[in-house]
Write a protein that holds these residues in place. Structure first.
Motif, short mmCIF file in Angstrom:
data_model
loop_
_atom_site.label_atom_id
_atom_site.label_comp_id
_atom_site.label_asym_id
_atom_site.label_seq_id
_atom_site.Cartn_x
_atom_site.Cartn_y
_atom_site.Cartn_z
N LEU A 124 -1.30 0.24 8.49
CA LEU A 124 -0.07 0.86 8.99
C LEU A 124 1.15 0.03 8.61
O LEU A 124 2.15 0.55 8.11
CB LEU A 124 -0.21 1.03 10.51
CG LEU A 124 0.94 1.61 11.31
CD1 LEU A 124 0.39 2.31 12.56
CD2 LEU A 124 1.96 0.56 11.73
N LEU A 125 1.06 -1.27 8.82
CA LEU A 125 2.22 -2.13 8.53
C LEU A 125 2.49 -2.23 7.03
O LEU A 125 3.65 -2.26 6.61
CB LEU A 125 2.01 -3.52 9.12
CG LEU A 125 2.28 -3.66 10.62
CD1 LEU A 125 1.92 -5.07 11.10
CD2 LEU A 125 3.74 -3.35 10.96
N SER A 126 1.45 -2.31 6.22
CA SER A 126 1.65 -2.38 4.77
C SER A 126 2.51 -1.21 4.29
O SER A 126 3.48 -1.40 3.56
CB SER A 126 0.31 -2.30 4.02
OG SER A 126 -0.40 -3.50 4.13
N ILE A 127 2.13 -0.03 4.73
CA ILE A 127 2.83 1.17 4.27
C ILE A 127 4.26 1.20 4.79
O ILE A 127 5.21 1.40 4.05
CB ILE A 127 2.05 2.43 4.69
CG1 ILE A 127 0.72 2.49 3.94
CG2 ILE A 127 2.88 3.68 4.44
CD1 ILE A 127 -0.14 3.68 4.29
N LEU A 128 4.42 0.99 6.09
CA LEU A 128 5.77 1.05 6.67
C LEU A 128 6.69 -0.01 6.08
O LEU A 128 7.85 0.25 5.76
CB LEU A 128 5.71 0.81 8.17
CG LEU A 128 5.56 1.97 9.13
CD1 LEU A 128 5.92 1.49 10.53
CD2 LEU A 128 6.41 3.17 8.75
N ASN A 129 6.17 -1.24 5.96
CA ASN A 129 7.03 -2.33 5.48
C ASN A 129 7.46 -2.11 4.04
O ASN A 129 8.63 -2.34 3.69
CB ASN A 129 6.29 -3.67 5.60
CG ASN A 129 6.54 -4.33 6.94
OD1 ASN A 129 7.66 -4.28 7.47
ND2 ASN A 129 5.52 -4.94 7.50
N HIS A 130 6.54 -1.69 3.20
CA HIS A 130 6.91 -1.48 1.81
C HIS A 130 7.83 -0.27 1.64
O HIS A 130 8.92 -0.38 1.08
CB HIS A 130 5.66 -1.28 0.93
CG HIS A 130 6.01 -0.94 -0.48
ND1 HIS A 130 6.11 0.36 -0.94
CD2 HIS A 130 6.34 -1.73 -1.54
CE1 HIS A 130 6.45 0.36 -2.22
NE2 HIS A 130 6.61 -0.89 -2.60
N THR B 158 3.39 -5.99 2.30
CA THR B 158 3.59 -5.38 0.99
C THR B 158 2.70 -4.15 0.89
O THR B 158 1.82 -3.93 1.73
CB THR B 158 3.27 -6.39 -0.14
OG1 THR B 158 3.65 -5.83 -1.40
CG2 THR B 158 1.78 -6.76 -0.17
N HIS B 159 2.95 -3.33 -0.10
CA HIS B 159 2.15 -2.12 -0.33
C HIS B 159 0.66 -2.45 -0.27
O HIS B 159 0.23 -3.50 -0.75
CB HIS B 159 2.52 -1.56 -1.69
CG HIS B 159 1.83 -0.27 -2.02
ND1 HIS B 159 0.53 -0.21 -2.41
CD2 HIS B 159 2.27 1.00 -2.01
CE1 HIS B 159 0.17 1.05 -2.63
NE2 HIS B 159 1.22 1.81 -2.39
N ALA B 163 -1.13 -5.65 -2.05
CA ALA B 163 -1.71 -6.71 -1.24
C ALA B 163 -3.01 -7.22 -1.85
O ALA B 163 -3.28 -8.42 -1.86
CB ALA B 163 -1.95 -6.21 0.19
N VAL B 164 -3.79 -6.29 -2.37
CA VAL B 164 -5.07 -6.67 -2.99
C VAL B 164 -4.82 -7.48 -4.26
O VAL B 164 -5.43 -8.53 -4.48
CB VAL B 164 -5.91 -5.40 -3.30
CG1 VAL B 164 -7.25 -5.78 -3.92
CG2 VAL B 164 -6.12 -4.56 -2.05
N ALA B 165 -3.88 -7.00 -5.06
CA ALA B 165 -3.54 -7.72 -6.30
C ALA B 165 -2.90 -9.07 -5.98
O ALA B 165 -3.12 -10.06 -6.69
CB ALA B 165 -2.60 -6.87 -7.15
N ALA B 166 -2.11 -9.12 -4.92
CA ALA B 166 -1.45 -10.36 -4.54
C ALA B 166 -2.47 -11.40 -4.09
O ALA B 166 -2.36 -12.59 -4.43
CB ALA B 166 -0.43 -10.11 -3.42
N ALA B 167 -3.47 -10.97 -3.35
CA ALA B 167 -4.52 -11.90 -2.91
C ALA B 167 -5.23 -12.48 -4.13
O ALA B 167 -5.49 -13.68 -4.21
CB ALA B 167 -5.52 -11.16 -2.02
N ARG B 168 -5.52 -11.61 -5.08
CA ARG B 168 -6.19 -12.04 -6.31
C ARG B 168 -5.32 -13.05 -7.07
O ARG B 168 -5.80 -14.11 -7.52
CB ARG B 168 -6.44 -10.79 -7.17
CG ARG B 168 -7.16 -11.03 -8.47
CD ARG B 168 -7.25 -9.71 -9.25
NE ARG B 168 -7.87 -9.93 -10.54
CZ ARG B 168 -7.23 -10.43 -11.59
NH1 ARG B 168 -5.95 -10.80 -11.49
NH2 ARG B 168 -7.86 -10.59 -12.74
N ALA B 169 -4.03 -12.75 -7.20
CA ALA B 169 -3.11 -13.64 -7.93
C ALA B 169 -2.97 -14.98 -7.20
O ALA B 169 -2.89 -16.04 -7.84
CB ALA B 169 -1.75 -12.97 -8.09
N ALA B 170 -2.95 -14.93 -5.88
CA ALA B 170 -2.81 -16.16 -5.10
C ALA B 170 -4.01 -17.07 -5.31
O ALA B 170 -3.87 -18.29 -5.47
CB ALA B 170 -2.65 -15.82 -3.61
N VAL B 171 -5.19 -16.48 -5.32
CA VAL B 171 -6.40 -17.28 -5.52
C VAL B 171 -6.40 -17.89 -6.92
O VAL B 171 -6.77 -19.06 -7.11
CB VAL B 171 -7.66 -16.43 -5.24
CG1 VAL B 171 -8.92 -17.12 -5.74
CG2 VAL B 171 -7.76 -16.14 -3.74
#
Lengths: 432, 432
Positions: A124-130, B158-159, B163-171
């Motif tokens: 829910l937060l991911s969608i709203l925030n973005h 984030t979207h 978020a999934v891509a960001a986690a991957r990039a962070a690692v």
């Protein structure tokens, strides 16, 4: 595509511990809100609601997800058993998509068991925030553009799926069209575009490129005239396409000055109906600076999809009320340090003056009327797990466009100011 | 999921016009590069390469996409016919994922027909721009954290797919783990998390919440101690879990000062092995400020997933060389105004000193050796449409982690400085 794994690990470990303690089944209210607007902004725009409601239908845990959770020992068997049958069966009321919001506006109130509200938190937060960050920036660009159309062209500057959501949010805030084909297909948005510098460079001469484009896409196409010399580019464009040339696009240089002489040149050549589109790193300030230039349309990229300096909307999702074992409702709130908030279920109305202009955002912990003209901001979006489909899909977007437009019209004129300032109306908190 | 529609409308109208003119089939080199690093940054980190290579396999146009293009008259029948059989059959060489980059580093060279390179442009840039922005910020956080682990926790800001891509990039940049379950499942990353304030507020007392968590998740769990009074929270945590308590988390207030007295309190209570994790709006500067505080791990959210002020990497994708009708290669470049670039296919080596430290990024328009120790930066990623699978999936991530670490070690120590400055090594352009 299941949406349930767009979730933080801790939502499920909390669930496990709460199932074990029995508290997971306590009825709860969670509130989504933002403590503040981005520094200097006058208002925010709620967006993403439709996407959230669409995604709830796919928010369940299938064999792949359950196996992952088991194999990686994320949660125990009791929790897996609970998740096997997970479906959000609660109710959500809140601000409809496209609506404006202010600090502490109770954007969504989620009423369900703790378990259900907890599991959907991250998604829910991911969608709203973005989406709200993008729509909030887009709305300012639309205000700056006055009545000139803005076209969303930022796909290449953000994650490929964010780009689709950003196009949708931009259109809700007033953008006319997008370059993004997936957004067009998914949400019924108009898509636009003609050619890039590479197309000109591919051909042996600029003339050959323009001729190829006009032959294939018609005289109404827009030719990109700044690959080499802009003046020569404009003359060649007119020579190739004649007076019916649809438009020229300028993507570099001093756009204010350039738009002026390009307009004059086009007019001198008899191309009074050929439009000028500008597209070089525009944001709301650059658009404002172009107000007096003879520009017909703005193509906006990077600044739009990155929220023009504010890529996220800082919305949070807090447990504000829950039942105890006796079934009584108890207001709760974090007390410590700099993140205190107000407990209790929230209600909100927008107070208006006699001319229908917004005066204040009135947030209360019980149903409350100002006794003045006012408009209830909390609408039912989900009732006992049933999503109101009119907020989803292409219909949802179309309604959000109209709603945003009306919500902006309702604001004092200062809402459209670009200068940094306070929220355009105050948020008044009424307790009890 | 097809990836072909993560594409700008104009890629396909250009394709149509180029198919009509015949130029679509000219062999071409496109170059992905960035003219500059974000203001003040010392280096950038290439990320997204693996995702791009994975997505190319699904980059074709199915019935749904073709019908949309036809129904909405995006392109003509000749173009639809071409797209029906679309598959990228060209070659891509470039910087492997995790590698550092500098202004004008030729990150990817795409060799194919114009048509193929054009159609994948938007998708390629979306991935590179987003993922590199995140990895570049993450790498600075890792440098600030010295040897303390950083955990990615930004999904909600984030979207949901970003978020999934960001986690991957962070690692890839050195983060130890992520909160994001989808990233864990998709890329084999470690996921972590225990509980939030809502879990404490759900229970009748903080003690009841801690007891429930410890009963279910074990004494090794991390308890969040700042819902009410932090000192009381720590004492209750130790009382409930005893000396085996795994950790406490602090999410608000003055973390430097708080971490100090919380550590002392834990030690006084005999909890020498209980770790302290801090998580409140951290970025690379806040992490640096905590260097002397007794903190064991950092949880990073918003700043990470928004690129710490630079949410996109400003990479562009330019046609730099193409054949003419005679089959000769012609270097091409946009000439106008402020966006001039260097034409021609590019090569790149990293020049090293005798101790193996990087001295310069040497970019050339023909194969070139510095005559000094050096390392070729251009590796084959795709050959005639065949993706090198070792760059994809969990294997690709693991290799990128190691590559990034090695690439950082190779840099002068100034690379790790947080202060604004010039790129840590110069880019030298050798023509001809």
């Amino acid at each position: 595509m299941r949406t349930s794994f767009f979730t933080d690990h801790y939502e499920l470990t909390m669930l496990q511990a709460a199932l074990a303690s029995g508290a997971a089944h306590r009825r709860s209210f969670f509130e989504a809100f933002s403590r503040r607007l981005p520094d200097g902004r006058r208002y925010g725009v709620v967006a993403g609601t439709g996407r959230l409601l669409e995604g709830l239908a796919d928010f369940h845990f299938g064999d792949d997800e359950l196996r992952y959770l088991k194999d990686h020992k994320v949660v125990n068997d009791e929790t897996l058993k609970y998740l096997e049958n997970f479906k959000f069966t609660g109710s959500i009321t809140g601000y409809a998509e496209g609506e404006l919001y202010f600090p502490n506006s109770p954007l969504l109130m989620v009423e369900s068991t703790f378990a259900e509200a907890c599991v959907i938190e991250t998604y829910l937060l991911s969608i709203l925030n973005h989406d709200s960050a993008i729509a909030s920036a887009a709305s300012r660009m639309i205000a700056s553009a006055a009545n000139r159309p803005c076209i969303e062209m930022g796909s290449r500057r953000t994650h490929e799926e964010s780009a689709v959501a950003a196009a949708r949010a931009a259109v809700i805030a007033g953008f006319t069209a997008t370059s993004n084909l997936e957004a067009g297909a998914r949400y019924g948005l108009q898509t636009l575009g003609t050619s890039a510098h590479s197309f000109t460079l591919l051909h042996d001469t600029e003339r050959a490129a323009f001729q190829a484009q006009v032959d294939s896409l018609g005289r109404g196409t827009t030719l990109l005239v700044d690959t080499y010399d802009v003046e020569a580019g404009v003359r060649t464009a007119v020579d190739v396409a004649g007076p019916e040339l649809g438009g020229v696009r300028l993507d570099s240089g001093d756009l204010v000055q350039q738009a002026g002489w390009v307009r004059k040149l086009l007019d001198d050549l008899g191309n009074w109906n050929t439009k000028i589109t500008v597209t070089s790193d525009l944001d709301e300030y650059a658009i404002a600076a172009l107000a007096s230039a003879p520009v017909d349309a703005y193509g906006v990229g990077t600044a739009l999809v990155t929220g023009s300096g504010h890529p996220t909307a800082s919305m949070v999702y807090k447990l504000v009320s829950r039942q105890n074992d006796a079934g009584d409702w108890v207001s709760v709130a974090k007390a410590a340090a700099n993140k205190a908030s107000v407990g209790g279920r929230k209600f909100a109305v927008r107070q208006l003056n006699e001319r229908g202009r917004a005066v204040a955002e009135v947030v209360s912990t019980a149903p409350y009327s100002t006794g003045e003209p006012e408009r209830d901001l909390m609408v039912p979006l989900v009732i006992d797990g049933q999503v109101d489909a009119s907020y989803t899909g292409a219909e949802g977007v179309a309604k959000a466009v109209a709603r945003h437009h009306a919500s902006i019209q309702e604001m004092p004129g200062e809402a459209r100011k670009l200068q940094r300032g306070e929220p355009v109306i105050p948020t008044i908190m009424v307790r009890g």
